[in-house]
Write a protein that holds these residues in place. Structure first.
Motif, PDB file in Angstrom:
ATOM      1  N   PHE A  14       0.801  -1.219   0.000  1.00 48.83           N
ATOM      2  CA  PHE A  14       0.000   0.000   0.000  1.00 48.83           C
ATOM      3  C   PHE A  14       0.839   1.278   0.000  1.00 48.83           C
ATOM      4  O   PHE A  14       0.295   2.368  -0.182  1.00 48.83           O
ATOM      5  CB  PHE A  14      -0.947  -0.015   1.204  1.00 48.83           C
ATOM      6  CG  PHE A  14      -1.910  -1.170   1.171  1.00 48.83           C
ATOM      7  CD1 PHE A  14      -3.054  -1.120   0.406  1.00 48.83           C
ATOM      8  CD2 PHE A  14      -1.632  -2.326   1.873  1.00 48.83           C
ATOM      9  CE1 PHE A  14      -3.933  -2.191   0.352  1.00 48.83           C
ATOM     10  CE2 PHE A  14      -2.496  -3.410   1.831  1.00 48.83           C
ATOM     11  CZ  PHE A  14      -3.648  -3.342   1.065  1.00 48.83           C
ATOM     12  N   PHE A  21      -0.880   7.318   1.631  1.00 49.91           N
ATOM     13  CA  PHE A  21      -0.026   6.145   1.518  1.00 49.91           C
ATOM     14  C   PHE A  21       1.467   6.480   1.483  1.00 49.91           C
ATOM     15  O   PHE A  21       2.299   5.596   1.311  1.00 49.91           O
ATOM     16  CB  PHE A  21      -0.418   5.355   0.269  1.00 49.91           C
ATOM     17  CG  PHE A  21      -1.880   4.999   0.221  1.00 49.91           C
ATOM     18  CD1 PHE A  21      -2.401   4.065   1.098  1.00 49.91           C
ATOM     19  CD2 PHE A  21      -2.730   5.634  -0.667  1.00 49.91           C
ATOM     20  CE1 PHE A  21      -3.750   3.747   1.078  1.00 49.91           C
ATOM     21  CE2 PHE A  21      -4.085   5.332  -0.692  1.00 49.91           C
ATOM     22  CZ  PHE A  21      -4.603   4.387   0.178  1.00 49.91           C
ATOM     23  N   PRO A 308      -6.821  -2.446  -4.632  1.00 48.60           N
ATOM     24  CA  PRO A 308      -6.244  -2.710  -3.316  1.00 48.60           C
ATOM     25  C   PRO A 308      -7.014  -2.078  -2.163  1.00 48.60           C
ATOM     26  O   PRO A 308      -7.100  -2.671  -1.082  1.00 48.60           O
ATOM     27  CB  PRO A 308      -4.827  -2.131  -3.421  1.00 48.60           C
ATOM     28  CG  PRO A 308      -4.839  -1.235  -4.616  1.00 48.60           C
ATOM     29  CD  PRO A 308      -5.840  -1.827  -5.539  1.00 48.60           C
ATOM     30  N   GLU A 309      -7.563  -0.886  -2.364  1.00 46.39           N
ATOM     31  CA  GLU A 309      -8.293  -0.270  -1.264  1.00 46.39           C
ATOM     32  C   GLU A 309      -9.560  -1.039  -0.930  1.00 46.39           C
ATOM     33  O   GLU A 309      -9.970  -1.116   0.233  1.00 46.39           O
ATOM     34  CB  GLU A 309      -8.600   1.184  -1.605  1.00 46.39           C
ATOM     35  CG  GLU A 309      -7.351   2.065  -1.677  1.00 46.39           C
ATOM     36  CD  GLU A 309      -7.666   3.510  -1.990  1.00 46.39           C
ATOM     37  OE1 GLU A 309      -8.591   4.067  -1.350  1.00 46.39           O
ATOM     38  OE2 GLU A 309      -7.001   4.095  -2.868  1.00 46.39           O
ATOM     39  N   ALA A 312      -8.376  -4.097   1.037  1.00 46.89           N
ATOM     40  CA  ALA A 312      -8.041  -3.749   2.418  1.00 46.89           C
ATOM     41  C   ALA A 312      -9.303  -3.507   3.242  1.00 46.89           C
ATOM     42  O   ALA A 312      -9.392  -3.934   4.401  1.00 46.89           O
ATOM     43  CB  ALA A 312      -7.158  -2.507   2.437  1.00 46.89           C
TER      44      ALA A 312
END
Length: 353
Positions: A14, A21, A308-309, A312
């Motif tokens: 990340f 980030f 990716p967010e 997560a």
């Protein structure tokens, strides 16, 4: 039995140039906002924690630990995956792995290795200052180009590769032992430690070193078609770190385990976000609870498809819902009749004369 700690998240995937980030403090706010309570911190070039400074400065370690604690977060482990890789590099990969090292040692394999060894030893000392008991790393690889036995491997080639790997890691493991920290090798393709058999071979070379432990990541077992539950049964005493990562394997008549040099979206075996793959996490968490795994459940997000967010955001509740709060008593204690040695002998027909 022990209740696993978590959810944690490995921040390596990340880190980026844009807020939040780009700094540990803002990454920590982001992770805490998603429901994570632990952070696994990458180190080395572009990492979030300076292991060289951490090895020498208690004040630095206390500042980082305190900043995270104020946000309701703990450090799960430090990671030296990239530096561990550089402890042992076959010359075929020299140029590709140079990017893991600082510019001043690139193109100089011996200097690069010395830097990497220093980094991993420093991580042991920094972990001790942080009050950590486990550390995540890679083993590196000397024999990986000879994985498939064609052409036929010369007699003694693999044995010498593992003997050298043991010679390189034994002094590092001794530092971890001095610091009271377990070095947890992620069993991973591209490393000489990529399955149970290779781990056992390495363990022999380091004389069963008590700090030569394991980071369990079932996704790599799916891609290799290994039994990740049997692996826990076999090696649970050495498992001291856990990456919660999903994967799927869907072979065709066109490509299988080797992947056909296809990109990640086309490979039969590919990593997926939690819940989108084939790992039986109910069984995994049950096994780890059964054996009293003492550490953290840490999301490592890698997926060929999902943002990716989103991965997560979905990962924290997924892990939290899979953590088993272990029982303090047997479910049938209500029916217990107590202990009576004489009665037990009577029930067995063992009458005293």
């Amino acid at each position: 039995m022990k209740t696993l700690k978590g959810p944690g998240i490995f921040l390596a995937q990340f880190v980026g140039p844009e807020p939040p980030f780009d700094r540990l403090e803002t990454l920590a706010d982001w992770a805490a906002g998603l429901g994570y309570v632990g952070l696994q911190l990458p180190t080395g070039v572009g990492g979030l924690f300076d292991v060289a400074q951490g090895a020498e400065s208690q004040a630095y370690c206390d500042d980082v630990k305190g900043m995270l604690a104020d946000k309701g977060l703990a450090i799960t482990e430090l990671s030296t995956h990239l530096q561990g890789q550089l402890v042992a590099v076959h010359p075929a990969y020299d140029e590709l792995f140079d990017g893991f090292a600082p510019p001043e040692v690139r193109g100089r394999p011996q200097a690069r290795q010395a830097w990497a060894v220093g980094q991993v030893k420093a991580a042991a000392r920094a972990s001790q200052r942080l009050g950590l008991t486990a550390h995540a790393t890679f083993s590196g690889a000397l024999a990986w180009p000879y994985l498939y036995p064609w052409p036929q491997r010369p007699a003694g080639l693999v044995e010498e590769a593992f003997a050298e790997l043991g010679r390189r890691w034994k002094p590092i493991l001794d530092v971890f032992d001095d610091c009271g920290v377990d070095a947890c090798y992620e069993i991973h393709p591209g490393e000489d430690l990529h399955d149970g058999a290779t781990y056992e071979r390495f363990l022999d070379e380091v004389q069963g070193h008590p700090r030569a432990c394991l980071l369990f990541d079932p996704s790599h077992f799916v891609l290799q078609q290994l039994d990740y539950l049997d692996y826990i049964d076999r090696y649970h005493e050495r498992i001291r770190a856990f990456h919660v990562k999903d994967a799927e394997f869907r072979p065709t008549g066109r490509a299988g385990a080797y992947g056909g040099y296809l990109g990640w979206t086309e490979r039969p075996g590919r990593f997926r976000s939690l819940g989108d793959g084939q790992v039986d996490f109910g069984a995994v968490f049950s096994k780890l609870a059964q054996y009293g795994y003492p550490g953290w459940a840490v999301l490592e997000w890698e997926c060929a498809l999902k943002h990716p967010e989103d991965g997560a955001r979905e990962g924290a509740p997924f892990i939290r819902d899979h953590i088993i709060r272990v029982t303090e008593r047997a479910f049938d204690d209500f029916a217990g009749a107590g202990t009576d040695a004489a009665a037990n002998r009577r029930l067995l027909g063992l009458q005293d004369n």
